[in-house]
Design a protein around this motif. Sequence first.
Motif, PDB file in Angstrom:
ATOM      1  N   ALA A   8       0.448  12.845  -8.033  1.00  0.00           N
ATOM      2  CA  ALA A   8      -0.418  11.757  -7.616  1.00  0.00           C
ATOM      3  C   ALA A   8      -1.863  12.152  -7.783  1.00  0.00           C
ATOM      4  O   ALA A   8      -2.204  13.305  -7.642  1.00  0.00           O
ATOM      5  N   ILE A  39       0.802  -1.225   0.000  1.00  0.00           N
ATOM      6  CA  ILE A  39       0.000   0.000   0.000  1.00  0.00           C
ATOM      7  C   ILE A  39       0.839   1.281   0.000  1.00  0.00           C
ATOM      8  O   ILE A  39       0.559   2.198  -0.777  1.00  0.00           O
ATOM      9  N   PRO A  40       1.876   1.401   0.849  1.00  0.00           N
ATOM     10  CA  PRO A  40       2.663   2.642   0.814  1.00  0.00           C
ATOM     11  C   PRO A  40       3.256   2.943  -0.560  1.00  0.00           C
ATOM     12  O   PRO A  40       3.248   4.106  -0.998  1.00  0.00           O
ATOM     13  N   ARG A  71       0.489   4.192  -2.823  1.00  0.00           N
ATOM     14  CA  ARG A  71       0.111   5.567  -2.497  1.00  0.00           C
ATOM     15  C   ARG A  71       1.121   6.558  -3.094  1.00  0.00           C
ATOM     16  O   ARG A  71       0.733   7.606  -3.604  1.00  0.00           O
ATOM     17  N   ARG A  72       2.385   6.216  -3.010  1.00  0.00           N
ATOM     18  CA  ARG A  72       3.398   7.101  -3.568  1.00  0.00           C
ATOM     19  C   ARG A  72       3.279   7.212  -5.088  1.00  0.00           C
ATOM     20  O   ARG A  72       3.709   8.211  -5.678  1.00  0.00           O
ATOM     21  N   LEU A  78      -4.880   4.444  -5.467  1.00  0.00           N
ATOM     22  CA  LEU A  78      -5.624   4.096  -4.260  1.00  0.00           C
ATOM     23  C   LEU A  78      -5.724   2.586  -4.096  1.00  0.00           C
ATOM     24  O   LEU A  78      -5.598   2.060  -2.995  1.00  0.00           O
ATOM     25  N   THR A 128       2.690  -3.331  -8.920  1.00  0.00           N
ATOM     26  CA  THR A 128       3.203  -2.337  -7.984  1.00  0.00           C
ATOM     27  C   THR A 128       4.646  -1.967  -8.312  1.00  0.00           C
ATOM     28  O   THR A 128       5.023  -0.784  -8.277  1.00  0.00           O
TER      29      THR A 128
END
Length: 202
Positions: free
Chosen positions: A202, A117-118, A121-122, A126, A187
Motif C-alpha cells: 500500500a 473507505i476501509p 485503505r486496504r 487515500l 473501489t
Amino acid sequence: MNTVEATSQWDTDRVITVPNVLSFVRLLAVGLFGWLILDGQDVAAVILLAISGATDWLDGFLARALKQRSALGAKLDPVADRLYILMAMVALTARGIMPWWLLAILVARDVMLVLLIPSLRRSGVLALPVNFVGKAATMSLLLALPLILLAATPMLDAAFVGWVGWPLAILGAVLYWWAGGIYLQQTIALSQVRRRMPDVQA
C-alpha cells in the motif's frame, strides 16, 4: 496497486500556505452559512455562498501562481463544497423548504462513500479523484440551493427562480448518485486487483 500521488504533482507539502489558509477560512464559514439560513437571513446566506465560491476560485489561482499546490489543498476544496451543500440541505429541510426525502437521498450517497473507505485503505488509496460527473453534480447543487432559498424568501417575491432551482436540484441529485456509482465501480476494481496481487504494497 499503489496510487500514492507523485510528489512532482505538488509544489509543497506545507500545511500553512496562502491557498490553504483561504480554504480553511472557507471551511470555518460553513457554520455561519447554516446559521444565516436558519435565522432567515437568506440574502446574506446567498452572498456568503457566492463569496465562498469566489474564494474557491481564488485559492486555486493563487496555488498555481505562487507555486503552492499541495495534496492537502486539493482535498480541502471538495470537502468544503460537500459541507456547504450538506449544511444548506439540512438548514432548508429544517425550515420546511426542502423535502426530507431529497436530503435523505443525498446523505445516503455520502454514507455509501464513507463505507467504501476501509476497502480503499486496504488497496493503498487515500481518496479517489473527483470525476467529471461529481463536479457537475456539485455545480448543479451549488447553483440550485441558493435559488431555492431565494424563491422561498417572502421579501424578495422571487418564486420564479425556483423554476430553475428545483430542476437543477433534481439533476444534481441524479448526477450525485451517478458519480457515486462510478466511485463504487472504481473501489470494486481496486479490490479485485488487490485480490489478484495479495503482495501489493500500500
